[in-house]
Scaffold this motif. Structure first.
Motif, PDB file in Angstrom:
ATOM      1  N   ASN A   3      14.838  -5.929  -7.340  1.00  0.00           N
ATOM      2  CA  ASN A   3      15.011  -6.433  -5.970  1.00  0.00           C
ATOM      3  C   ASN A   3      13.969  -5.830  -5.052  1.00  0.00           C
ATOM      4  O   ASN A   3      13.435  -4.742  -5.318  1.00  0.00           O
ATOM      5  N   ASN A   4      13.716  -6.506  -3.927  1.00  0.00           N
ATOM      6  CA  ASN A   4      12.800  -5.992  -2.913  1.00  0.00           C
ATOM      7  C   ASN A   4      13.271  -4.621  -2.444  1.00  0.00           C
ATOM      8  O   ASN A   4      14.465  -4.315  -2.481  1.00  0.00           O
TER       9      ASN A   4
ATOM     10  N   ILE B 131       9.109   4.998  -6.446  1.00  0.00           N
ATOM     11  CA  ILE B 131      10.010   4.536  -7.495  1.00  0.00           C
ATOM     12  C   ILE B 131      10.074   5.625  -8.553  1.00  0.00           C
ATOM     13  O   ILE B 131       9.051   6.049  -9.084  1.00  0.00           O
ATOM     14  N   GLY B 132      11.290   6.060  -8.868  1.00  0.00           N
ATOM     15  CA  GLY B 132      11.492   7.145  -9.826  1.00  0.00           C
ATOM     16  C   GLY B 132      11.180   6.744 -11.255  1.00  0.00           C
ATOM     17  O   GLY B 132      11.237   5.573 -11.623  1.00  0.00           O
TER      18      GLY B 132
ATOM     19  N   ILE C 246       9.132  -9.946  -6.722  1.00  0.00           N
ATOM     20  CA  ILE C 246       9.726  -9.123  -5.665  1.00  0.00           C
ATOM     21  C   ILE C 246       8.625  -8.389  -4.914  1.00  0.00           C
ATOM     22  O   ILE C 246       7.478  -8.360  -5.356  1.00  0.00           O
ATOM     23  N   THR C 247       8.993  -7.794  -3.777  1.00  0.00           N
ATOM     24  CA  THR C 247       8.027  -7.031  -2.986  1.00  0.00           C
ATOM     25  C   THR C 247       8.488  -5.591  -2.887  1.00  0.00           C
ATOM     26  O   THR C 247       9.614  -5.312  -2.463  1.00  0.00           O
ATOM     27  N   ILE C 248       7.594  -4.685  -3.278  1.00  0.00           N
ATOM     28  CA  ILE C 248       7.811  -3.250  -3.116  1.00  0.00           C
ATOM     29  C   ILE C 248       7.062  -2.878  -1.844  1.00  0.00           C
ATOM     30  O   ILE C 248       5.835  -2.913  -1.797  1.00  0.00           O
TER      31      ILE C 248
ATOM     32  N   SER D 211       0.811  -1.216   0.000  1.00  0.00           N
ATOM     33  CA  SER D 211       0.000   0.000   0.000  1.00  0.00           C
ATOM     34  C   SER D 211       0.846   1.268   0.000  1.00  0.00           C
ATOM     35  O   SER D 211       1.999   1.266   0.432  1.00  0.00           O
ATOM     36  N   ASN D 212       0.230   2.348  -0.497  1.00  0.00           N
ATOM     37  CA  ASN D 212       0.800   3.699  -0.468  1.00  0.00           C
ATOM     38  C   ASN D 212       2.119   3.803  -1.218  1.00  0.00           C
ATOM     39  O   ASN D 212       3.046   4.494  -0.799  1.00  0.00           O
TER      40      ASN D 212
END
Length: 168
Positions: free
Chosen positions: A148-149, A140-141, A132-134, A118-119
């Motif tokens: 990668n996470n 993120i630009g 992967i997990t953000i 979220s967010n």
């Protein structure tokens, strides 16, 4: 639906009223068609789900696989070229900009696309690839390639993206 439209008006200063958003914002059409295709996909009516998904892509320029899982208040600003893969999971209050890809690398099976907590805000043209997990609160630009996470509340930029800020 009112909550969803209110969210768009809140996040986009160019949005003036409900009628404008309903008629002119491709994200509204893409999300409605996604919800229908996702409903069918979950009932194993795969062909019809994919057909509706492809009609949505044709009409909006936004490709959302019906198997993806998307939370509430999801917003794509200037959505043309956005691709969201089958095993993507998106949390609440996520913002994507044009040209974002949430895809696979071609090397994985099973869960092969990213999880976006979220967010999160993902800038124009960014590519987030693989299982992967953000983490929550990440930014993120534009143009970043993320393989990668990330850490919670971080900012990642570059090709291959490098973390430049760590809060936690």
């Amino acid at each position: 639906m009112k909550e969803y439209l209110d969210n768009i008006i809140k996040k986009d200063p160019a949005a003036r009223n409900y009628i404008e958003v309903i008629i002119l914002y491709p994200i509204v059409h893409a999300v409605l068609l996604y919800k229908l295709s996702h409903f069918l996909y979950n009932r194993k009516i795969y062909f019809t789900a994919r057909l509706i998904s492809q009609i949505g892509r044709f009409l909006t320029g936004i490709e959302i696989h019906p198997g993806a899982k998307i939370g509430k208040n999801f917003f794509i600003d200037h959505g043309n070229g956005v691709v969201i893969g089958e095993t993507v999971e998106i949390g609440d209050n996520v913002v994507l900009y044009q040209g974002v890809t949430l895809g696979g690398t071609g090397k994985d099976t099973g869960k092969r696309h990213p999880t976006i907590e979220s967010n999160v805000i993902i800038g124009a043209g960014a590519k987030v690839l693989g299982p992967i997990t953000i983490k929550e609160g990440t930014k993120i630009g534009a143009g970043a390639i993320v393989l990668n996470n990330t850490n919670r509340d971080s900012t990642v930029v570059g090709i291959k993206a490098a973390q430049i800020k760590k809060v936690s």
